[in-house]
Write a protein that holds these residues in place. Structure first.
Motif, PDB file in Angstrom:
ATOM      1  N   GLU A  20     -52.420 -11.808 -90.241  1.00  0.00           N
ATOM      2  CA  GLU A  20     -53.062 -13.060 -89.847  1.00  0.00           C
ATOM      3  C   GLU A  20     -54.580 -13.010 -89.960  1.00  0.00           C
ATOM      4  OE1 GLU A  20     -51.533 -15.793 -89.314  1.00  0.00           O
ATOM      5  OE2 GLU A  20     -49.483 -15.009 -89.264  1.00  0.00           O
ATOM      6  N   LYS A  21     -55.096 -11.946 -90.511  1.00  0.00           N
ATOM      7  CA  LYS A  21     -56.541 -11.857 -90.749  1.00  0.00           C
ATOM      8  C   LYS A  21     -56.775 -11.033 -92.006  1.00  0.00           C
ATOM      9  CE  LYS A  21     -57.007  -7.968 -87.537  1.00  0.00           C
ATOM     10  NZ  LYS A  21     -57.707  -7.486 -86.317  1.00  0.00           N
ATOM     11  N   VAL A  22     -57.974 -11.094 -92.508  1.00  0.00           N
ATOM     12  CA  VAL A  22     -58.325 -10.337 -93.707  1.00  0.00           C
ATOM     13  C   VAL A  22     -58.228  -8.850 -93.398  1.00  0.00           C
ATOM     14  CG1 VAL A  22     -60.153  -9.839 -95.376  1.00  0.00           C
ATOM     15  CG2 VAL A  22     -59.812 -12.181 -94.545  1.00  0.00           C
ATOM     16  N   ASN A  23     -57.675  -8.088 -94.313  1.00  0.00           N
ATOM     17  CA  ASN A  23     -57.444  -6.675 -94.104  1.00  0.00           C
ATOM     18  C   ASN A  23     -58.754  -5.916 -93.912  1.00  0.00           C
ATOM     19  OD1 ASN A  23     -57.016  -3.771 -95.560  1.00  0.00           O
ATOM     20  ND2 ASN A  23     -55.193  -4.413 -94.438  1.00  0.00           N
ATOM     21  N   GLY A  24     -58.789  -5.084 -92.879  1.00  0.00           N
ATOM     22  CA  GLY A  24     -60.013  -4.338 -92.573  1.00  0.00           C
ATOM     23  C   GLY A  24     -60.384  -3.324 -93.636  1.00  0.00           C
ATOM     24  N   TYR A  25     -59.389  -2.697 -94.264  1.00  0.00           N
ATOM     25  CA  TYR A  25     -59.684  -1.732 -95.330  1.00  0.00           C
ATOM     26  C   TYR A  25     -60.361  -2.432 -96.509  1.00  0.00           C
ATOM     27  CZ  TYR A  25     -56.138   0.918 -92.756  1.00  0.00           C
ATOM     28  OH  TYR A  25     -55.406   1.540 -91.783  1.00  0.00           O
ATOM     29  N   LEU A  26     -59.889  -3.622 -96.809  1.00  0.00           N
ATOM     30  CA  LEU A  26     -60.497  -4.393 -97.898  1.00  0.00           C
ATOM     31  C   LEU A  26     -61.957  -4.671 -97.584  1.00  0.00           C
ATOM     32  CD1 LEU A  26     -60.230  -6.049-100.542  1.00  0.00           C
ATOM     33  CD2 LEU A  26     -59.507  -7.986 -99.123  1.00  0.00           C
ATOM     34  N   ARG A  27     -62.237  -5.121 -96.389  1.00  0.00           N
ATOM     35  CA  ARG A  27     -63.620  -5.421 -96.000  1.00  0.00           C
ATOM     36  C   ARG A  27     -64.508  -4.172 -96.079  1.00  0.00           C
ATOM     37  NH1 ARG A  27     -64.769 -10.162 -93.360  1.00  0.00           N
ATOM     38  NH2 ARG A  27     -63.042 -11.425 -92.565  1.00  0.00           N
ATOM     39  N   ARG A  28     -63.960  -3.045 -95.634  1.00  0.00           N
ATOM     40  CA  ARG A  28     -64.787  -1.831 -95.553  1.00  0.00           C
ATOM     41  C   ARG A  28     -65.015  -1.159 -96.889  1.00  0.00           C
ATOM     42  NH1 ARG A  28     -61.931  -1.364 -90.755  1.00  0.00           N
ATOM     43  NH2 ARG A  28     -60.349   0.114 -91.506  1.00  0.00           N
TER      44      ARG A  28
END
Length: 218
Positions: A20-28
């Protein structure tokens, strides 16, 4: 694991794999690929992932591929976006702005379809497939993607004897074997995700790791 399985999961809204949210690994880790903003990115087995919209917001031309039309329709409907719909070869294409989702079988994808891709992003494609299909999936990616294409891959590692997939466990050695013919794999993050997931607890798993790899062409 064939078409009927996934169509049924979407029809019944049994989509625990959807975040339900943008993946944290992708952001990092996405910025480490050092792609130009306008680079084209492939997202296989994309579902209705919010990651698609995030990548498009970075300026990328995004190509998602998804078997279940329900997922594609939901992606645009939940954003109140009316996509243009067309037929291109084996795919029904939903497009809006710099994002398009090809609705159909991933294995029908050709080199021509992804000729301009500079990267691919896989959070839930490889781990959605049983072993024999993982072999085919990795080989197909290697065959169709351009020579300079990079990747960001997320895998899941747990005791497959205690719990059946999907999502399936993909040991580090398997990931290396599947992709090392075309890419060099560099682990960039590993995280214990055992707590907070009831299914893992119900199956009495003792450890569950998510592993993030940056793939660069050899």
């Amino acid at each position: 694991m064939h078409e009927a399985f996934w169509q049924d999961r979407w029809a019944r809204s049994q989509i625990g794999f959807h975040q339900e949210k943008v993946n944290g690994y992708l952001r990092r880790h996405w910025s480490a690929l050092e792609l130009p903003a306008q680079a084209t990115v492939l997202v296989p087995l994309c579902g209705k992932s919010l990651d698609l919209a995030w990548l498009a917001e970075q300026g990328h031309a995004v190509i998602g591929v998804e078997l279940a039309e329900r997922a594609v329709q939901d992606f645009f409907a939940e954003r109140d976006v009316q996509p243009q719909i067309s037929q291109r070869g084996a795919y029904k294409v939903y497009a809006a702005g710099n994002l398009q989702i090809l609705c159909g079988d991933f294995f029908a994808l050709t080199g021509e379809d992804v000729a301009g891709c500079q990267a691919f992003y896989d959070r839930a494609a490889l781990i959605a497939l049983p072993a024999e299909m993982r072999e085919r999936y990795a080989a197909h990616l290697q065959a169709i993607l351009p020579a300079a294409c990079q990747g960001l891959l997320v895998t899941l590692v747990y005791d497959q004897q205690r719990m059946d997939g999907p999502p399936f466990s993909v040991e580090d050695a398997e990931a290396e074997r599947l992709f090392s013919g075309g890419w060099a794999l560099q682990e960039v993050e590993r995280k214990d995700v055992l707590s907070g997931n009831p299914r893992f607890s119900e199956n009495q798993l003792e450890a569950v790791d998510e592993v993030v790899f940056h793939l660069t062409r050899r």
